[in-house]
Structure formats: structure tokens, C-alpha cells
Design an enzyme around this catalytic site. Structure first.
Site, PDB file in Angstrom:
ATOM      1  N   SER A   1     -36.945  29.283 -11.232  1.00  0.00           N
ATOM      2  CA  SER A   1     -37.727  28.633 -12.280  1.00  0.00           C
ATOM      3  C   SER A   1     -37.847  29.551 -13.495  1.00  0.00           C
ATOM      4  O   SER A   1     -37.534  30.741 -13.429  1.00  0.00           O
ATOM      5  CB  SER A   1     -39.138  28.305 -11.761  1.00  0.00           C
ATOM      6  OG  SER A   1     -39.886  29.497 -11.568  1.00  0.00           O
ATOM      7  N   LYS A   2     -38.315  28.972 -14.584  1.00  0.00           N
ATOM      8  CA  LYS A   2     -38.546  29.754 -15.801  1.00  0.00           C
ATOM      9  C   LYS A   2     -39.566  30.859 -15.546  1.00  0.00           C
ATOM     10  O   LYS A   2     -39.459  31.965 -16.099  1.00  0.00           O
ATOM     11  CB  LYS A   2     -39.022  28.839 -16.924  1.00  0.00           C
ATOM     12  CG  LYS A   2     -39.298  29.573 -18.235  1.00  0.00           C
ATOM     13  CD  LYS A   2     -39.748  28.605 -19.301  1.00  0.00           C
ATOM     14  CE  LYS A   2     -40.084  29.351 -20.583  1.00  0.00           C
ATOM     15  NZ  LYS A   2     -41.248  30.239 -20.440  1.00  0.00           N
ATOM     16  N   ARG A   3     -40.535  30.569 -14.687  1.00  0.00           N
ATOM     17  CA  ARG A   3     -41.564  31.560 -14.376  1.00  0.00           C
ATOM     18  C   ARG A   3     -40.952  32.831 -13.777  1.00  0.00           C
ATOM     19  O   ARG A   3     -41.409  33.938 -14.043  1.00  0.00           O
ATOM     20  CB  ARG A   3     -42.580  30.952 -13.408  1.00  0.00           C
ATOM     21  CG  ARG A   3     -43.830  31.819 -13.199  1.00  0.00           C
ATOM     22  CD  ARG A   3     -44.828  31.144 -12.276  1.00  0.00           C
ATOM     23  NE  ARG A   3     -45.367  29.922 -12.869  1.00  0.00           N
ATOM     24  CZ  ARG A   3     -45.069  28.695 -12.463  1.00  0.00           C
ATOM     25  NH1 ARG A   3     -44.241  28.512 -11.438  1.00  0.00           N
ATOM     26  NH2 ARG A   3     -45.601  27.636 -13.041  1.00  0.00           N
TER      27      ARG A   3
ATOM     28  N   ASP B   1     -39.574  34.823 -16.689  1.00  0.00           N
ATOM     29  CA  ASP B   1     -40.651  35.443 -17.462  1.00  0.00           C
ATOM     30  C   ASP B   1     -41.217  36.661 -16.722  1.00  0.00           C
ATOM     31  O   ASP B   1     -41.534  37.690 -17.331  1.00  0.00           O
ATOM     32  CB  ASP B   1     -41.775  34.431 -17.710  1.00  0.00           C
ATOM     33  CG  ASP B   1     -41.341  33.303 -18.626  1.00  0.00           C
ATOM     34  OD1 ASP B   1     -40.334  33.471 -19.342  1.00  0.00           O
ATOM     35  OD2 ASP B   1     -41.999  32.242 -18.622  1.00  0.00           O
TER      36      ASP B   1
ATOM     37  N   SER C   1     -39.065  30.697 -25.877  1.00  0.00           N
ATOM     38  CA  SER C   1     -38.467  31.208 -24.642  1.00  0.00           C
ATOM     39  C   SER C   1     -37.167  31.926 -24.975  1.00  0.00           C
ATOM     40  O   SER C   1     -36.381  31.459 -25.794  1.00  0.00           O
ATOM     41  CB  SER C   1     -38.178  30.056 -23.669  1.00  0.00           C
ATOM     42  OG  SER C   1     -39.364  29.354 -23.361  1.00  0.00           O
TER      43      SER C   1
END
Length: 510
Positions: free
Chosen positions: A261-263, A266, A286
Site C-alpha cells: 500500500s501507499k502507507r 510513506d 505523493s
């Protein structure tokens, strides 16, 4: 007659293209090229509620940067268009009407509140053969009442009528035969009167059929939809043209379990989008692979090896290498861990292999951002050629080689303490005189003259050369010192030594 390979990549403009989707596009591309086929870019924008302005343009630009060349589709044209689903409303309506006329679909008027109530009343509610008779639809209301509601402007959906207790088999290129019982499927919504648009399920099937798609290559998350799509093909009588299904393994988190996921990006500091994305709603920015300094060919190579292998020990492969080796027989059924550190390794290898002149072109925007002007590309190419071995990403070339473009204003304290003594300023003054007397500053010639001088004076080689480097670079690291001074104007080298003499406080003599 063998069917021509035709594949499609069909993203939805609901936001930036996730790296998992990029890998799906890549595998479609590799398969098409390996088999002399065509690749279509189709935009699936039937979900008007989730449409995000700018997303379509972003997706196209990202895929272009990545290096995928489509044969037809949005932005490319072709004889099967239009390729944007929102422009194909009349086409879909024809097939919705066909299903209704054949009794293979029905109209449902249930409101969101009525559906919510049904979920409360029936455990594990599913709109299917066991519950449709209790709901408000054309099967229970009758033709006259259904027509009256439609003429009154009552909003409705069209649902696919799934027959109960039917064995549905999906033939998947990677997973083999997958058979399920139709009882686990619900009567999916195929069309909504609210926007006169079909849902993904109907539009996808109609477009794949009309565009003569031979293979549907998509992520594993779409596998649960495949039985429904098989039933739709059969409902239309298109069994003979049904594409072969290929469901790719998931991309998994680098750490822990679950889908990437994007999380995760990050948290661990890697991008999950090809290009930087500016969310028009939240304003959130992002990061992207391009902006972080990745080379597209390195990202291609890295992604290709997530869930696939070439059948040998090859790692570094160009797009043409990947095409020549690609087949689904070497695809994994299990998910692939997203090893972002391996991605950095690939980028380093490609950065090392890229001609310095090409790297200079990519590095020039970094210099512009820093406000550095006046250096020709030849100088830039030679400078970064000396430091690229220490960099993984293009911006790191600045971290390693900033001294080629800016004189140091500070000097590494630990190096000053170790290499700058009370005698150093006087020795550096002598070095200036030596350098001023050298006409040929090529690396080998300047090195011989300076080292001969150090030896003739009985100076400690390491102390003198490290002080020299400290003065020019600002710290005791970097490329070969005389390669630096060959590239840098002699006047600049001397000016930096003088500045160091003036600005580095000499310790008291012991």
C-alpha cells in the site's frame, strides 16, 4: 486459425496509477510484444462518483515515462474506438437491452435504505436467487408496474440474473482451472440509470469482446470477478471468443503481511507511484519514482522480476531482453515481496551503465533547482562521471559531487582536526606556487609534479594530500584528487586553497 494476441490495459481515472497497476501494464506489454501482438490503452471511467480530475492525463504521462508504447487506445487512436468508456454509452445500452430481452437480466428499484434494511433482516444478505423474490424489482413487480416506474423517472439498476447451483469454471493461465458454484455469486449491478453508464463488469466484457481481446491479464484481486465474467460471456453467446484469463500474483508489503500500500511507501521511504502526484482534493503530494531520481529502465527491470523470472540467473535485462524471455510459465502463483532496496540496487546498476552525457541531461534540472548556472554539459558529464559510483539515485549525484559546482563554505570538523596542523597553511602556500607553475594540468602530469615536490620537501604525503583535498572539496573524500583538479579550472583550485588558508583556524603549534 490461431487468434492474434491482443491485450488491454484499462486503468480507471480515480487517482494516480499504483505500482501494482504499473506491473500489470508491463506484463501485458511484455506478453504482447513477445507474441507479436497488440496492446490497447482503454480508460474505464464508468464510475462517475470516483472520477478524479487530471488522473487520466497523469496515467498516460506516467506510462509514457515508463516506456510503454501502445498500439491503439486513448491518445493513440485505432479502429476499435472510442477507447474511453464514458464515450461508449450507446454501445453498452444495446447489450443491456439484449440481456433484458433474453431474460438474463432484470431491473431493480431498491433504494439504498431498502438494501440496508435487507442486510439487517437477512444474515449474510446477498442479492441472488434466494432473495431477489423479496426485493423490489421487475421480477416481483411485473412488466406494467416496472414500465410505470421507469416512465415516472424512478432511478433503477439492471442486475445480472445468475442461475443458482451452477458450476462455473475459469481457465487461468497461471492457476489452471478454478471452479466455483454460482450460489456464492450475487446478481451484480450491470447498469445504472442515474448516469446511464454500465458498471465495470458489463463494460469490461463488452469492450473486451468488441475489441477482440485475446488475453485478460490483470491482478489477482480481480480473480473473484472472473466467474461472473465467464457467465456474462456465456449469456451473450460469446464462448468462442472468450479471452484467456491471467491473474498475476499480488505485490506484497516489504515488511509484514498483506498487499503493498501507499502507507508502506510513506513509512519506509519509497514511492508507489511512477510520477509525483498532487491530489486535487486534499492537496496532498505523493512522491514519484521519476522525481526521486529513478531511471525508467531500472524500474521496468525491477518490476518485471516481481512474480516472474526469466528461467535463468539473469537479473539485469533491457526491455528487449525481457520481451525475448517472457512467458507466463515462469510466473509465480504466490505473491511477490516488494523489495524496495533491490529496486535501489537496480537503479544504481543502470545509473552506472548510462553514458555520462545522458546522465548530465538528467542531472541538469537538479543544478537548476539549486540555482547553479554557467556550467556546460561537458563539464557536468565529467563531474558526475567521477561520482556516480557512490550514488543510487540521480539527486544523490549532487550529494556526492556538489563541490564541483560550489566552493565549500564549511569544512568537515573531524578532517580539520586530523589533517590541518599549524604547519599546514605554509605548506598550502607552497602548493599554490607549485600549481601556478604547472601548464599542463592533466591528471597524470599534475600528480607527478605535486608528488615529486612533496617528496623533495620531505613532507608527509597523506597529510599534504588530505589537506589539499580538504581545501578543495571541504572534506577528505571524493574521486581521485588530480582527476578533480584536471576538470576544475586551475584558478578555482588555487582560490579554494587560499580560502581554506584564510578560513580554517590553524591549531597552536605543539
Amino acid at each position: 486459425m490461431e487468434r492474434k494476441v491482443r491485450v488491454r490495459f484499462a486503468p480507471s481515472p480515480t487517482g494516480p496509477l499504483h505500482i501494482g497497476g504499473v506491473r500489470t501494464a508491463l506484463f501485458n506489454y511484455l506478453f504482447a510484444r513477445a507474441n507479436g501482438g497488440d496492446m490497447i490503452l482503454r480508460i474505464e471511467d464508468t464510475d462517475s462518483n470516483r472520477f478524479v480530475p487530471g488522473a487520466e492525463e497523469y496515467i498516460i504521462k506516467a506510462l509514457e515515462w515508463f516506456g510503454l508504447k501502445f498500439d491503439e487506445g486513448v491518445g493513440y487512436g485505432g479502429e476499435y474506438g472510442p477507447y474511453r468508456q464514458s464515450e461508449r454509452k450507446e454501445i453498452y445500452k444495446k447489450y443491456v437491452d439484449q440481456l433484458l430481452a433474453d431474460g438474463k437480466a432484470y431491473i431493480a428499484f431498491d433504494t439504498p435504505e431498502e438494501l440496508a434494511k435487507a442486510r439487517e433482516e437477512f444474515p449474510n444478505f446477498q442479492y441472488d436467487a434466494s432473495t431477489r423474490g423479496k426485493m423490489r424489482n421487475s421480477l416481483t413487480l411485473g412488466e406494467e408496474e416496472t414500465q410505470r416506474l421507469i416512465e415516472a423517472g424512478t432511478q433503477y439498476v439492471v442486475r445480472f440474473k445468475i442461475e443458482p447451483d451452477v458450476a462455473v469454471t475459469v481457465n487461468d493461465r497461471i492457476r489452471g482451472e478454478v471452479t466455483i458454484n454460482s450460489n456464492i455469486l450475487d446478481d451484480k449491478v450491470l447498469y445504472k440509470s442515474a448516469d446511464n453508464l454500465p458498471t465495470y463488469h458489463l463494460a469490461n466484457i463488452v469492450d473486451d469482446h468488441l475489441m477482440e481481446v485475446s488475453h485478460v491479464i490483470r491482478g489477482e484481486e480481480w480473480l473473484p470477478s472472473a466467474p461472473l465474467h465467464v457467465l456474462l460471456y456465456k449469456a451473450f453467446g460469446w464462448e468462442d471468443t472468450m479471452p484467456e484469463f491471467v491473474h498475476l500474483p499480488l505485490l506484497l508489503k516489504p515488511v509484514g503481511n498483506g498487499k503493498l500500500s501507499k502507507r508502506d511507501g510513506d513509512k519506509l521511504g519509497f514511492p508507489v507511484f511512477l510520477l509525483e502526484w498532487h491530489d486535487p482534493k486534499s492537496g496532498e503530494v505523493s512522491s514519484g519514482y521519476r522525481e526521486q531520481g529513478y531511471l525508467p529502465e531500472a524500474v521496468v527491470n525491477f518490476l518485471a522480476l516481481l512474480g516472474w523470472n526469466p528461467g535463468d540467473d539473469s537479473e539485469l535485462m533491457t526491455m528487449n531482453d525481457l520481451i525475448s524471455k517472457f512467458s507466463f510459465e515462469h510466473c509465480s502463483k504466490s505473491g511477490a515481496k516488494f523489495d524496495y532496496k533491490k529496486g535501489l540496487w537496480f537503479n544504481h546498476e543502470y545509473l552506472m551503465a548510462k553514458p555520462d552525457e545522458e546522465l548530465a541531461e538528467l542531472f541538469m534540472p537538479v543544478l537548476e533547482e539549486k540555482g547553479i548556472t554557467g556550467y556546460d554539459k561537458g563539464y557536468v558529464a565529467k563531474a558526475i562521471g567521477m561520482v556516480k559510483g557512490r550514488a543510487n539515485l540521480i539527486p544523490e549525484l549532487w550529494d556526492q559531487g556538489a563541490f564541483f559546482f560550489e566552493a565549500p563554505t564549511e569544512y568537515a570538523a573531524k578532517d580539520v582536526k586530523k589533517r590541518w596542523s599549524a604547519e599546514t597553511p605554509a605548506i598550502m602556500e607552497e602548493l599554490i606556487s607549485v600549481l601556478e607553475g604547472i601548464d599542463d594540468m592533466t591528471s597524470a602530469n599534475a600528480e607527478k609534479i605535486v608528488l615529486d615536490w612533496i617528496a623533495s620537501q620531505g613532507y608527509h604525503l597523506g597529510n599534504v594530500m588530505n589537506a589539499f583535498r580538504l581545501a578543495v572539496v571541504g572534506q577528505c573524500k571524493g574521486p581521485h584528487m588530480f582527476d578533480i583538479t584536471e576538470l576544475m579550472p586551475k584558478e578555482e583550485v588555487i582560490a579554494r586553497i587560499r580560502r581554506a588558508i584564510e578560513n580554517i583556524p590553524a591549531p597552536a603549534a605543539e
